[in-house]
Scaffold this motif. Structure first.
Motif, PDB file in Angstrom:
ATOM      1  N   ARG A 244       0.632  -0.826  -5.321  1.00 57.91           N
ATOM      2  CA  ARG A 244      -0.743  -0.633  -4.880  1.00 57.91           C
ATOM      3  C   ARG A 244      -1.685  -0.579  -6.085  1.00 57.91           C
TER       4      ARG A 244
ATOM      5  N   MET B 105       0.820  -1.214   0.000  1.00 55.53           N
ATOM      6  CA  MET B 105       0.000   0.000   0.000  1.00 55.53           C
ATOM      7  C   MET B 105       0.853   1.264   0.000  1.00 55.53           C
TER       8      MET B 105
ATOM      9  N   VAL C 143      -4.331  -3.488  -5.922  1.00 53.84           N
ATOM     10  CA  VAL C 143      -5.630  -3.062  -5.377  1.00 53.84           C
ATOM     11  C   VAL C 143      -6.429  -2.171  -6.344  1.00 53.84           C
ATOM     12  N   GLU C 144      -5.849  -1.018  -6.737  1.00 54.50           N
ATOM     13  CA  GLU C 144      -6.644  -0.007  -7.456  1.00 54.50           C
ATOM     14  C   GLU C 144      -7.165  -0.505  -8.804  1.00 54.50           C
TER      15      GLU C 144
END
Ligand code: HEM
Length: 155
Positions: free
Chosen positions: A88, A82, A92-93
């Motif tokens: 990240r 993160m 995730v994004e």
């Protein structure tokens, strides 16, 4: 094999973007000119949904089997991932953004089955696809971004 699949995933971005733009133009003209929801509209929406689902399956494979998803999280830890913008982005994004966009495309394609007027179908499909387009544009690793990737496969 992973590289070939990655290239296909990259290429599918263009298929999805082109189909999304065609669908948006058709649905916009559909609700502003009160046109019928035609077999052509259904076909474009269906091809769009199929392309999005194929890209999702490839993306899931990349996320679970490739270096940027699960492996990155398990070897570096979520906290570390993160903190790094590129890590990240892919862990995730990109995943979350594209998942939301594909759900919107799937719901947008489904409006054809609703018992509402053709104008209302065009309007609903337009706004759902429009939102999906914005999210996809924001979630693509375009050149110039920190997580930049090539515009065309293998470039
Ligand atoms: C509309 C859907 C999607 C589009 C347009 C899209 C687009 C892209 C593009 C253009 C790349 C760069 C490819 C390259 O380096 O040549 C990429 C990479 C990647 N995508 Fe997607 N993607 C989508 C959905 C997803 C989903 C749903 C996931 C995860 C479940 C995902 C996971 C990944 C991963 C992990 C990478 C990095 C792969 C690597 O470099 O090893 N993508 N995506």
């Amino acid at each position: 094999m992973y590289t070939g699949i990655l290239h296909l995933h990259n290429f599918m971005r263009w298929v999805i973007l082109i189909l999304l733009i065609i669908a948006l133009v058709r649905h916009f003209s559909g609700f502003t000119n009160k046109k019928a929801f035609t077999a052509g509209d259904r076909k474009i929406d269906l091809f769009l949904m199929i392309s999005a689902h194929i890209t999702l399956l490839i993306g899931l494979y990349q996320w679970f089997a490739g270096p940027w998803g699960l492996k990155n999280i398990t070897s570096n830890g979520m906290g570390q991932v993160m903190k790094q913008p590129v890590q990240r982005f892919f862990a995730v994004e990109h995943l979350v953004g594209m998942l939301i966009a594909i759900i919107l495309i799937t719901v947008g394609r489904g409006v054809v089955k609703k018992s509402i007027s053709d104008t209302a179908k065009h309007k609903k499909a337009f706004w759902l696809f429009f939102l999906a387009l914005i999210i996809i544009l924001v979630s693509i690793p375009w050149p110039g971004r920190e997580a930049a990737r090539p515009l065309f496969p293998g470039m």
